[in-house]
Scaffold this motif. Structure first.
Motif, short mmCIF file in Angstrom:
data_model
loop_
_atom_site.label_atom_id
_atom_site.label_comp_id
_atom_site.label_asym_id
_atom_site.label_seq_id
_atom_site.Cartn_x
_atom_site.Cartn_y
_atom_site.Cartn_z
N VAL A 35 7.11 -11.00 9.61
CA VAL A 35 5.90 -11.12 8.80
C VAL A 35 5.96 -10.03 7.74
O VAL A 35 6.11 -8.85 8.06
CB VAL A 35 4.63 -10.94 9.68
CG1 VAL A 35 3.38 -10.96 8.83
CG2 VAL A 35 4.58 -12.01 10.75
N ASP A 36 5.85 -10.44 6.48
CA ASP A 36 5.84 -9.50 5.37
C ASP A 36 4.46 -8.87 5.29
O ASP A 36 3.45 -9.57 5.17
CB ASP A 36 6.16 -10.26 4.09
CG ASP A 36 6.27 -9.37 2.87
OD1 ASP A 36 5.91 -8.17 2.94
OD2 ASP A 36 6.71 -9.88 1.83
N LEU A 37 4.39 -7.55 5.38
CA LEU A 37 3.10 -6.85 5.34
C LEU A 37 2.75 -6.38 3.93
O LEU A 37 1.77 -5.67 3.73
CB LEU A 37 3.13 -5.66 6.31
CG LEU A 37 3.39 -6.04 7.77
CD1 LEU A 37 3.50 -4.79 8.62
CD2 LEU A 37 2.31 -6.97 8.29
N GLY A 38 3.53 -6.79 2.96
CA GLY A 38 3.24 -6.49 1.56
C GLY A 38 3.77 -5.15 1.10
O GLY A 38 3.94 -4.23 1.89
N GLU A 39 4.04 -5.06 -0.18
CA GLU A 39 4.50 -3.81 -0.77
C GLU A 39 3.42 -2.75 -0.62
O GLU A 39 2.24 -3.02 -0.85
CB GLU A 39 4.82 -4.00 -2.25
CG GLU A 39 5.28 -2.73 -2.93
CD GLU A 39 5.57 -2.92 -4.41
OE1 GLU A 39 5.98 -1.95 -5.05
OE2 GLU A 39 5.40 -4.04 -4.94
N GLN A 40 3.82 -1.57 -0.20
CA GLN A 40 2.89 -0.45 -0.03
C GLN A 40 3.33 0.69 -0.94
O GLN A 40 4.51 0.84 -1.22
CB GLN A 40 2.89 0.03 1.42
CG GLN A 40 2.57 -1.03 2.44
CD GLN A 40 1.15 -1.55 2.32
OE1 GLN A 40 0.21 -0.77 2.22
NE2 GLN A 40 1.01 -2.86 2.31
N ARG A 41 2.39 1.48 -1.41
CA ARG A 41 2.70 2.64 -2.25
C ARG A 41 2.42 3.90 -1.45
O ARG A 41 1.47 3.97 -0.67
CB ARG A 41 1.85 2.63 -3.51
CG ARG A 41 2.10 1.44 -4.42
CD ARG A 41 3.42 1.47 -5.13
NE ARG A 41 3.46 2.56 -6.11
CZ ARG A 41 4.55 2.99 -6.69
NH1 ARG A 41 5.71 2.45 -6.41
NH2 ARG A 41 4.52 3.97 -7.55
N ALA A 42 3.27 4.89 -1.65
CA ALA A 42 3.11 6.18 -0.99
C ALA A 42 3.48 7.27 -1.98
O ALA A 42 4.15 7.01 -2.98
CB ALA A 42 4.01 6.26 0.24
N THR A 43 3.04 8.47 -1.71
CA THR A 43 3.38 9.62 -2.54
C THR A 43 4.07 10.65 -1.66
O THR A 43 3.53 11.07 -0.64
CB THR A 43 2.12 10.22 -3.19
OG1 THR A 43 1.47 9.20 -3.94
CG2 THR A 43 2.49 11.37 -4.11
N ALA A 44 5.27 11.03 -2.06
CA ALA A 44 6.04 12.03 -1.32
C ALA A 44 5.45 13.41 -1.51
O ALA A 44 4.62 13.64 -2.40
CB ALA A 44 7.49 12.01 -1.79
N ASN A 46 6.68 15.93 -2.80
CA ASN A 46 6.97 16.47 -4.12
C ASN A 46 6.15 15.80 -5.22
O ASN A 46 6.29 16.12 -6.39
CB ASN A 46 8.47 16.39 -4.45
CG ASN A 46 8.95 14.95 -4.62
OD1 ASN A 46 8.19 14.00 -4.54
ND2 ASN A 46 10.24 14.81 -4.83
N GLY A 47 5.31 14.84 -4.83
CA GLY A 47 4.40 14.19 -5.77
C GLY A 47 4.90 12.91 -6.38
O GLY A 47 4.17 12.25 -7.11
N ALA A 48 6.14 12.52 -6.13
CA ALA A 48 6.68 11.29 -6.70
C ALA A 48 6.20 10.08 -5.90
O ALA A 48 6.33 10.04 -4.68
CB ALA A 48 8.21 11.34 -6.70
N ALA A 49 5.65 9.09 -6.58
CA ALA A 49 5.19 7.87 -5.92
C ALA A 49 6.36 6.90 -5.74
O ALA A 49 7.28 6.88 -6.55
CB ALA A 49 4.09 7.22 -6.74
#
Length: 72
Positions: A35-44, A46-49
């Motif tokens: 099951v594809d749970l969809g693209e998620q965004r995160a921020t490391a 060091n601040g890079a998303a």
């Protein structure tokens, strides 16, 4: 249907972050069996998303059993 919050991306393996293994139990996944749970965004730290792509087992019962076995 109950919705589970996704775990923190930093607690997952690279394989889980890329959707090759189940986000919950770590079981290897194949196209059509997940099951594809969809693209998620995160921020490391060091601040890079960045994007990550969680997937899960289609059989939630078996997934829960596998997750319980891996936590022992």
């Amino acid at each position: 249907m109950a919705v589970r919050a996704l775990p923190n991306v930093s607690s997952l393996t690279e394989q889980q972050q890329r959707g090759r293994r189940c986000t919950w139990c770590g079981y290897p996944l194949a196209p059509g069996t997940d099951v594809d749970l969809g693209e998620q965004r995160a921020t490391a730290k060091n601040g890079a998303a960045y994007s990550w792509f969680p997937r899960a087992c289609a059989d939630t019962g078996e997934c829960a059993q596998q997750e319980a076995r891996t936590r022992r």
